[in-house]
Design a protein around this motif. Sequence first.
Motif, PDB file in Angstrom:
ATOM      1  N   ALA A 159       0.799  -1.233   0.000  1.00  0.00           N
ATOM      2  CA  ALA A 159       0.000   0.000   0.000  1.00  0.00           C
ATOM      3  C   ALA A 159       0.832   1.284   0.000  1.00  0.00           C
ATOM      4  N   PRO A 160       1.925   1.381   0.786  1.00  0.00           N
ATOM      5  CA  PRO A 160       2.667   2.651   0.828  1.00  0.00           C
ATOM      6  C   PRO A 160       3.360   3.016  -0.478  1.00  0.00           C
ATOM      7  N   ASN A 161       3.485   2.076  -1.398  1.00  0.00           N
ATOM      8  CA  ASN A 161       4.319   2.280  -2.581  1.00  0.00           C
ATOM      9  C   ASN A 161       3.818   3.374  -3.511  1.00  0.00           C
ATOM     10  N   HIS A 162       2.501   3.469  -3.718  1.00  0.00           N
ATOM     11  CA  HIS A 162       1.956   4.427  -4.683  1.00  0.00           C
ATOM     12  C   HIS A 162       0.688   5.118  -4.208  1.00  0.00           C
ATOM     13  N   LYS A 163      -0.002   4.551  -3.243  1.00  0.00           N
ATOM     14  CA  LYS A 163      -1.261   5.148  -2.793  1.00  0.00           C
ATOM     15  C   LYS A 163      -0.999   6.528  -2.191  1.00  0.00           C
ATOM     16  N   GLY A 164      -1.765   7.516  -2.627  1.00  0.00           N
ATOM     17  CA  GLY A 164      -1.569   8.871  -2.154  1.00  0.00           C
ATOM     18  C   GLY A 164      -0.497   9.634  -2.903  1.00  0.00           C
ATOM     19  N   MET A 165       0.111   8.995  -3.894  1.00  0.00           N
ATOM     20  CA  MET A 165       1.066   9.685  -4.764  1.00  0.00           C
ATOM     21  C   MET A 165       0.318  10.253  -5.968  1.00  0.00           C
ATOM     22  N   PRO A 166       0.969  11.096  -6.782  1.00  0.00           N
ATOM     23  CA  PRO A 166       0.272  11.726  -7.906  1.00  0.00           C
ATOM     24  C   PRO A 166      -0.430  10.717  -8.816  1.00  0.00           C
ATOM     25  N   ILE A 167      -1.634  11.070  -9.228  1.00  0.00           N
ATOM     26  CA  ILE A 167      -2.386  10.292 -10.212  1.00  0.00           C
ATOM     27  C   ILE A 167      -2.083  10.862 -11.594  1.00  0.00           C
ATOM     28  N   VAL A 168      -1.685  10.016 -12.513  1.00  0.00           N
ATOM     29  CA  VAL A 168      -1.324  10.455 -13.860  1.00  0.00           C
ATOM     30  C   VAL A 168      -2.574  10.460 -14.744  1.00  0.00           C
ATOM     31  N   PRO A 169      -2.936  11.603 -15.316  1.00  0.00           N
ATOM     32  CA  PRO A 169      -4.091  11.643 -16.207  1.00  0.00           C
ATOM     33  C   PRO A 169      -3.925  10.688 -17.390  1.00  0.00           C
ATOM     34  N   LYS A 170      -5.028  10.237 -17.899  1.00  0.00           N
ATOM     35  CA  LYS A 170      -5.015   9.254 -18.988  1.00  0.00           C
ATOM     36  C   LYS A 170      -4.263   9.756 -20.210  1.00  0.00           C
ATOM     37  N   SER A 171      -4.347  11.051 -20.490  1.00  0.00           N
ATOM     38  CA  SER A 171      -3.745  11.602 -21.712  1.00  0.00           C
ATOM     39  C   SER A 171      -2.294  12.029 -21.534  1.00  0.00           C
ATOM     40  N   MET A 172      -1.774  12.004 -20.314  1.00  0.00           N
ATOM     41  CA  MET A 172      -0.421  12.500 -20.079  1.00  0.00           C
ATOM     42  C   MET A 172       0.627  11.441 -20.416  1.00  0.00           C
ATOM     43  N   ARG A 173       1.684  11.880 -21.077  1.00  0.00           N
ATOM     44  CA  ARG A 173       2.807  10.991 -21.396  1.00  0.00           C
ATOM     45  C   ARG A 173       4.051  11.484 -20.665  1.00  0.00           C
ATOM     46  N   LEU A 174       4.710  10.571 -20.000  1.00  0.00           N
ATOM     47  CA  LEU A 174       5.931  10.884 -19.275  1.00  0.00           C
ATOM     48  C   LEU A 174       7.038   9.946 -19.722  1.00  0.00           C
ATOM     49  N   ASP A 175       8.282  10.447 -19.693  1.00  0.00           N
ATOM     50  CA  ASP A 175       9.395   9.561 -20.001  1.00  0.00           C
ATOM     51  C   ASP A 175       9.540   8.530 -18.882  1.00  0.00           C
ATOM     52  N   PHE A 176      10.320   7.490 -19.130  1.00  0.00           N
ATOM     53  CA  PHE A 176      10.374   6.344 -18.226  1.00  0.00           C
ATOM     54  C   PHE A 176      10.854   6.720 -16.819  1.00  0.00           C
ATOM     55  N   LEU A 177      11.894   7.535 -16.728  1.00  0.00           N
ATOM     56  CA  LEU A 177      12.424   7.900 -15.423  1.00  0.00           C
ATOM     57  C   LEU A 177      11.369   8.608 -14.580  1.00  0.00           C
ATOM     58  N   ARG A 178      10.738   9.608 -15.126  1.00  0.00           N
ATOM     59  CA  ARG A 178       9.748  10.374 -14.375  1.00  0.00           C
ATOM     60  C   ARG A 178       8.457   9.596 -14.164  1.00  0.00           C
ATOM     61  N   ARG A 179       8.102   8.781 -15.126  1.00  0.00           N
ATOM     62  CA  ARG A 179       6.890   7.969 -14.995  1.00  0.00           C
ATOM     63  C   ARG A 179       6.976   7.052 -13.780  1.00  0.00           C
ATOM     64  N   GLN A 180       8.173   6.558 -13.499  1.00  0.00           N
ATOM     65  CA  GLN A 180       8.341   5.616 -12.397  1.00  0.00           C
ATOM     66  C   GLN A 180       8.643   6.310 -11.070  1.00  0.00           C
ATOM     67  N   VAL A 181       9.467   7.354 -11.093  1.00  0.00           N
ATOM     68  CA  VAL A 181       9.916   7.971  -9.843  1.00  0.00           C
ATOM     69  C   VAL A 181       8.863   8.912  -9.249  1.00  0.00           C
ATOM     70  N   LEU A 182       8.193   9.711 -10.071  1.00  0.00           N
ATOM     71  CA  LEU A 182       7.279  10.724  -9.553  1.00  0.00           C
ATOM     72  C   LEU A 182       6.080  10.143  -8.830  1.00  0.00           C
ATOM     73  N   VAL A 183       5.717   8.906  -9.119  1.00  0.00           N
ATOM     74  CA  VAL A 183       4.531   8.313  -8.491  1.00  0.00           C
ATOM     75  C   VAL A 183       4.899   7.218  -7.491  1.00  0.00           C
ATOM     76  N   SER A 184       6.182   7.085  -7.182  1.00  0.00           N
ATOM     77  CA  SER A 184       6.623   6.044  -6.248  1.00  0.00           C
ATOM     78  C   SER A 184       7.066   6.665  -4.931  1.00  0.00           C
ATOM     79  N   ARG A 185       6.811   5.945  -3.854  1.00  0.00           N
ATOM     80  CA  ARG A 185       7.199   6.402  -2.527  1.00  0.00           C
ATOM     81  C   ARG A 185       8.086   5.365  -1.859  1.00  0.00           C
ATOM     82  N   ASN A 186       9.278   5.757  -1.477  1.00  0.00           N
ATOM     83  CA  ASN A 186      10.165   4.883  -0.716  1.00  0.00           C
ATOM     84  C   ASN A 186       9.900   5.017   0.774  1.00  0.00           C
ATOM     85  N   ILE A 187      10.192   3.970   1.509  1.00  0.00           N
ATOM     86  CA  ILE A 187      10.024   3.969   2.963  1.00  0.00           C
ATOM     87  C   ILE A 187      11.401   3.913   3.610  1.00  0.00           C
ATOM     88  N   ARG A 188      11.688   4.903   4.435  1.00  0.00           N
ATOM     89  CA  ARG A 188      12.977   4.942   5.123  1.00  0.00           C
ATOM     90  C   ARG A 188      13.057   3.874   6.212  1.00  0.00           C
TER      91      ARG A 188
END
Length: 361
Positions: free
Chosen positions: A246-275
């Motif tokens: 659950a902590p990995n992506h829930k509550g992180m940015p939701i990507v609109p259906k029409s938005m295209r992101l490069d691979f690095l940003r597509r994966q990092v911007l919506v992911s949450r690491n746990i310290r």
Amino acid sequence: MSRPTQGARPTRGGHTPSSDYTELAQRIRDEGLMRRRYGYYWTKLILTPLVLAIGVLAFIWIGDTWWQMFTAAAFAVIFTQIAFLGHDAAHRQIFKSGRWNEWISLIVGNLFVGMSYGWWQNKHTRHHSNPNKVAADPDIAPGVIAFTPDDAEARRSSTGSWAIGKQGWLVIPLLFLQGVALHGSSIGRLFSRQRVSRRWAEILFLSIRLVAFTTLVFLVLSPGIAVTFLAVQLGIFGFYLGGSFAPNHKGMPIVPKSMRLDFLRRQVLVSRNIRGSRVVDTLMGGLNYQAEHHLFPSMPRPHLRRAAVIVREYCAAKDVRYTETGLFQSYGIIIRYLNQVGLRGETDLFDCPLIQQRRSI
């Protein structure tokens, strides 16, 4: 693993977003972080059946008593840790051979845990390709929980409208039902008309696991204790496994259906690491390094901690937001986010960072 988006425009520094990922991947390879860790995984593969055998013998020896609820909790933890191992195999982290990884996934997932590898692979592959993207990521598809304003609005006009404003608080109790849901989804997939590459092997392994374990429980325990034992085992298993994902992506940015992101940003911007320490690494099966796992799905789990240092510094240099929180803090974020969606249907606060990142490219 999805390929970086091609044809992207150069950034202010003269690099294209796709070359950003290529540069990072080269650094990771140069550090040897994609090398297999056979000793680590063979140790786990050998210990897995031994630990299960010890658990079964202890269960039989303890006999028909309510003290078996502690055994049920122990089995829940064991099955979750084995599921993490199956997750690694499904991502081709253990062996170079895809066939070896697949069979390990079948044995570990279906036979030991009771969860279909075919069902998991289909769902999880789509998630990795487009995490948190509307109409693409099955993990935010409409269901009991509404992750987007549109889903929340649809729920308000249905019989579930009474709970939509409190849905954030429902997440924790719903996790206790995930064990039953995972077994049910696995069975449903295997007996559906959807494609499953090794259907009969999966059905055989899954049947042995579910029938044999349930039969053993009712042979050793009286009916009342047996039912309670299974409820405790399934509940804690679902809570532990679901609470790790659950902590990995829930509550992180939701990507609109029409938005295209490069691979690095597509994966990092919506992911949450746990310290946390290596204890957290073990308890969460490496899922606490979610950004690194999404960027390099086949990276062996023991290398994720070292990779996180490189990825964190690289993202800072490229002005890519890299998110880390504490475990309990992440649950607070999830609860507030889902309640916000349910009460007001507002997610602008979470969408804006993505839009800003995109506009800066």
